[in-house]
Design an enzyme around this catalytic site. Sequence first.
Site, PDB file in Angstrom:
ATOM      1  N   LYS A  79       0.622  -1.140   0.108  1.00  0.00           N
ATOM      2  CA  LYS A  79      -0.007  -0.014   0.141  1.00  0.00           C
ATOM      3  C   LYS A  79       0.952   1.236   0.049  1.00  0.00           C
ATOM      4  O   LYS A  79       1.923   1.379   0.535  1.00  0.00           O
ATOM      5  CB  LYS A  79      -0.730  -0.003   1.248  1.00  0.00           C
ATOM      6  CG  LYS A  79      -1.922   0.992   1.168  1.00  0.00           C
ATOM      7  CD  LYS A  79      -2.978   0.788   2.609  1.00  0.00           C
ATOM      8  CE  LYS A  79      -3.995   1.903   2.645  1.00  0.00           C
ATOM      9  NZ  LYS A  79      -4.854   1.417   4.016  1.00  0.00           N
ATOM     10  N   SER A 154      -9.742   1.435   2.775  1.00  0.00           N
ATOM     11  CA  SER A 154      -8.740   2.187   1.694  1.00  0.00           C
ATOM     12  C   SER A 154      -7.801   1.429   1.087  1.00  0.00           C
ATOM     13  O   SER A 154      -7.137   1.802   0.178  1.00  0.00           O
ATOM     14  CB  SER A 154      -8.181   3.329   2.408  1.00  0.00           C
ATOM     15  OG  SER A 154      -7.190   2.768   3.592  1.00  0.00           O
ATOM     16  N   SER A 178      -9.940  -0.962   6.958  1.00  0.00           N
ATOM     17  CA  SER A 178      -9.193  -0.488   5.586  1.00  0.00           C
ATOM     18  C   SER A 178      -8.388  -1.884   4.996  1.00  0.00           C
ATOM     19  O   SER A 178      -8.072  -1.681   3.741  1.00  0.00           O
ATOM     20  CB  SER A 178      -8.292   0.492   5.672  1.00  0.00           C
ATOM     21  OG  SER A 178      -9.102   1.821   5.562  1.00  0.00           O
TER      22      SER A 178
END
Lengths: 488, 98
Positions: A79, A154, A178
């Site tokens: 990420k 996310s 997330s």
Amino acid sequence: MSGLVGVPYHEVRPRLGRDLSCRELVEVYLGAIEAQDGSVRAYLTVTADQARQEAEALDRRLASGEPLPPLAGMPVALKDNLCTRGVRTTCGSRILEPFVPPYDATAVRRLREAGAVVLGKTNLDEFAMGSSTENSGFGPTRNPWSLEHVPGGSSGGSAAAVAAGEAVAALGSDTGGSIRQPASLCGIVGLKPTYGRVSRYGLVAFASSLDQIGPMTLDVRDCALVLQAISGRDPHDSTSVDVPVPDFLASLEGGVRGVRVGLPAEFFGEGLDPQVREAVLRAVRVLESLGAVVEEVALPTLEYALPTYYLIACAEASSNLARYDGVAYGSRSRRAEDLYTLYARTRAEGFGPEVKRRIMLGTFALSAGYYEGFYKKAQQVRTLVRRDFDRCFQRVDVLATPTSPVAGFRLGERTADPLQMYLADVYTIPVNLAGLPGVSVPCGFADGLPVGLQLVGRPFDEATLLRVAYAYEQATEWHRARAPVLRS
Amino acid sequence: MRITPEVVERVARLSRLELTEQEREAFSAQLDSILQYFARLDRLPTEGVEPTSHAIPVTNVFREDTVTPSLPREEVAAMAPESYEGYVVVPRVLEAEA
């Protein structure tokens, strides 16, 4: 060779050093990125050359007779809020577009030391604020199961990358769901460790008392492998806890006979899609048939967890994001007239609407006259949420709930109403408030979109979570389903 | 408590965010409805409940005060949008004397 894409690492690993090299494995995944990422858009940066070099270096070590490190040649995605030395780390924000960190996050360093090869950096909602990856400053990621649907967020880029066969595993971060919510929406396994299990050093801070880094994988065994590599105390993060890291693989096959599974009634009420409800209850019956003891428990503070979370997370974010001021790194407004406008215009130009909304919500909740009524109140309710969980865990070993109230939603469907978007995390948020470990595993489909089962455990008891998840996985086939983009 | 555009402007200034007229209007309506939803917390009595700032009780973590190399100064200075001989350049901080 392309038959390797979407095969869990532990199944490929026995071939490494025999009829398969790390370089070949990495090349297969780089090929999948090349072929598909134009439509999925999971990646913000692909580090193909670096990945090839690292894989070749590993192959040389293997050829010289060195033992295979635990994640040798594992093609992973990160990420883009995890700092990577020499590789741009944007957090999905224009304000960090030029930022190239001078160091690796501890979790990234540990992955590399275990032999994993980083393929690139994945898309996310700006500063991890969102549940659909639509808040990225660089455009949305799409769900590999249906390109019209969001991948969740996310960590939507990491989830989509794994689901689309563009990485065998990924790291995400989870502040209110997330990791687990996008894992659920993309049909993969995603685990948020106990707060303090994994070092946050080098994870760009959103809400420091809630953030955790965790694995996103094709199945539970790979999840245990990655968690093993990244766990443990780190002197660079004083909130990482000095507790022993058990051998997660060793306890994986212990079964669930006699394990007590709690069903919190509040998680099956209003707002839950009937198909999701049915899939999750079916999963619970599978656990029961394997010998688990199921009973109903109560988490009456659930309805207060969402506002509590947003007040605390936004308050912490408003403080953490004060550092983006256009001075020492990141972008800077060209329209600065003095120091105040340097700050205010850099931030106006660099942040997207959701980040601005949350900074203002947090600043408001911390401001004179409102602190007691909002921020302190939320911290008190946080105590009550934690007590609810403590009470449950006196009676049961794990909780089973839906990960997300719906299987998915379309791009653009919720962007107009921030509150509707916040409700996407209603079942995952309480787990962060209490600092507990939680995992989402695939448990079925609703209208062709994956559904996730969330299991929540006691602090630092990821071993039991993984054992229950593994037993479920072995008894079902959901984790073998692959997105259409991968089947073609 | 209604979140008027004036309240938004005050909070935006505290947050060091320059807003456009449209943003002020939109944020005021959105923050107003979000905070009204959040007001449901008032229904839950919390008198005498200790606030939690951290889920896992960790306090006073100590380490030896040993000197270790820090990040290379040139690399760190190179990240600044504008720098001069290893210093970060910003607009004038103090007003010039009249």
